[in-house]
Design an enzyme around this catalytic site. Sequence first.
Site, PDB file in Angstrom:
ATOM      1  N   GLY A  68      93.047  11.508  37.250  1.00  0.00           N
ATOM      2  CA  GLY A  68      92.325  10.657  38.185  1.00  0.00           C
ATOM      3  C   GLY A  68      92.247  11.136  39.608  1.00  0.00           C
ATOM      4  O   GLY A  68      92.076  12.321  39.871  1.00  0.00           O
ATOM      5  N   GLY A  69      92.383  10.205  40.501  1.00  0.00           N
ATOM      6  CA  GLY A  69      92.179  10.465  41.911  1.00  0.00           C
ATOM      7  C   GLY A  69      90.836   9.965  42.400  1.00  0.00           C
ATOM      8  O   GLY A  69      90.368  10.372  43.467  1.00  0.00           O
ATOM      9  N   TYR A 130      86.706  17.514  32.139  1.00  0.00           N
ATOM     10  CA  TYR A 130      85.417  16.804  32.066  1.00  0.00           C
ATOM     11  C   TYR A 130      84.243  17.777  32.211  1.00  0.00           C
ATOM     12  O   TYR A 130      83.153  17.516  31.755  1.00  0.00           O
ATOM     13  CB  TYR A 130      85.304  15.812  33.240  1.00  0.00           C
ATOM     14  N   HIS A 195      84.991  12.732  26.168  1.00  0.00           N
ATOM     15  CA  HIS A 195      85.160  11.502  26.940  1.00  0.00           C
ATOM     16  C   HIS A 195      83.791  10.835  27.038  1.00  0.00           C
ATOM     17  O   HIS A 195      82.852  11.423  27.558  1.00  0.00           O
ATOM     18  CB  HIS A 195      85.701  11.833  28.337  1.00  0.00           C
ATOM     19  N   ARG A 227      84.934   1.029  24.300  1.00  0.00           N
ATOM     20  CA  ARG A 227      84.549   0.671  25.663  1.00  0.00           C
ATOM     21  C   ARG A 227      83.556  -0.501  25.702  1.00  0.00           C
ATOM     22  O   ARG A 227      83.556  -1.284  26.651  1.00  0.00           O
ATOM     23  CB  ARG A 227      83.928   1.891  26.339  1.00  0.00           C
ATOM     24  N   ASP A 285      95.652   7.580  26.131  1.00  0.00           N
ATOM     25  CA  ASP A 285      95.045   7.950  27.421  1.00  0.00           C
ATOM     26  C   ASP A 285      96.145   7.845  28.494  1.00  0.00           C
ATOM     27  O   ASP A 285      95.888   7.443  29.627  1.00  0.00           O
ATOM     28  CB  ASP A 285      93.844   7.071  27.761  1.00  0.00           C
TER      29      ASP A 285
HETATM   30 ZN    ZN Z   1      88.539   9.974  29.185  1.00  0.00          ZN
END
Ligand code: ZN
Length: 390
Positions: A68-69, A130, A195, A227, A285
């Site tokens: 993240g971030g 990603y 993802h 999701r 995750d």
């Molecule tokens: Zn992900």
Amino acid sequence: MLTLIRSAHLLAPEDLGVQDVLIAAGSIIAIGTDLNLSGSIDISVIDGRGQYLTPGLVDTLTHITGGGGEGGFHTRTPAMEFTDAIVGGVTTVTGVLGTDAISRTLPDLLAKAAGLEAEGLSVVCHTGSYQVPVRTLTGSVQQDIMLIERFVGVGEVAIADHRGSQPSWQELARIGAEARVGGLLSGKAGIVSIHVGDSSERLSLLFDVANQSNIPLSQYYPTHMNRSPELLQDGLRFIKAGGSIDFTASHTPEILDAGEIKCAQALKYALDRGADENRLTFSTDGHASLPHFNKEGILQSLKVGAMDAMLNEFRDAVQEEGIDYSIALKAVTANPARVLKLNRKGRISQGNDADLLLLDKDSLALRRVMAKGDWCLIDGEHVKKGIFDR
Ligand code: ZN
């Protein structure tokens, strides 16, 4: 030292009834009723009565160095430690990078993985992040998978997400081809972890790959498929077309309010609609950032993925959704091990690694965790820790 677990109810994940399990040098060496050992061998005997003995959980997505971030540098999430996995019954983790492959690097990922392995977990990793083009260590996805022992695939490559590189189906096909050949030549899974974000294009790119190239959908392994109800529908199509899909176990109330379906409920929904029980998995995750953006794309809150989430969702799948123990357990053991092609993991079987959990039969509370033959957790006490675990 030999360990004999006596009279536990084995869920392997299939229900094998009450049996004894003998462990030596990190492996399961015998399974049977009334195993008898004679002679002067030093043996530790554990009473397994009233408990289920299951494989240790296999997690296919863990941000072991943190992730993240999305809210600035102060929101980069912390790295995981050994006991983070153990409290959740996780004995095999898959280390990945995520949104950030600038300040987080593959050498750091591999070093962290080696550290966790030395402490007693089993750790594989994916190259990439990603981003597309994929950031690799040796210059290509295929080389990374073939030449670096710990890399079993690539990802999590982001699609349908404002934080991703907006790849084309041709770019995804090329990544799939490289991973596939790298996997074939090295005997590894060569899986492309995908993802999937919350954009309305959902899995359309992957269906384009299947329709317009020679790469089978089973090469791709989309995660976060719980999701939204619409994404879950796409997931059921994906399974029918030959793939496996993954549900994310770590939730926040904000994420559930935004339409995410609880992992256990998503499993129930998929099974009720005839989805193949062998093609559904949960992952933690773990240590991901769990950002919540508003409609304008502005970050509202950020939490960290918890590694006990997979065990909690297994429990909810059984206790709240009424799913059969063995079917729910497959989603966190045998199925992810098969996706990753980890042949000694995810199953209680002679010759497999001694990664084992003892769960109270009534409450499914975690009583003991064994990783590679060593007890790590006994009745809430961490009897084995990582060097920086408190
Ligand atoms: Zn992900």
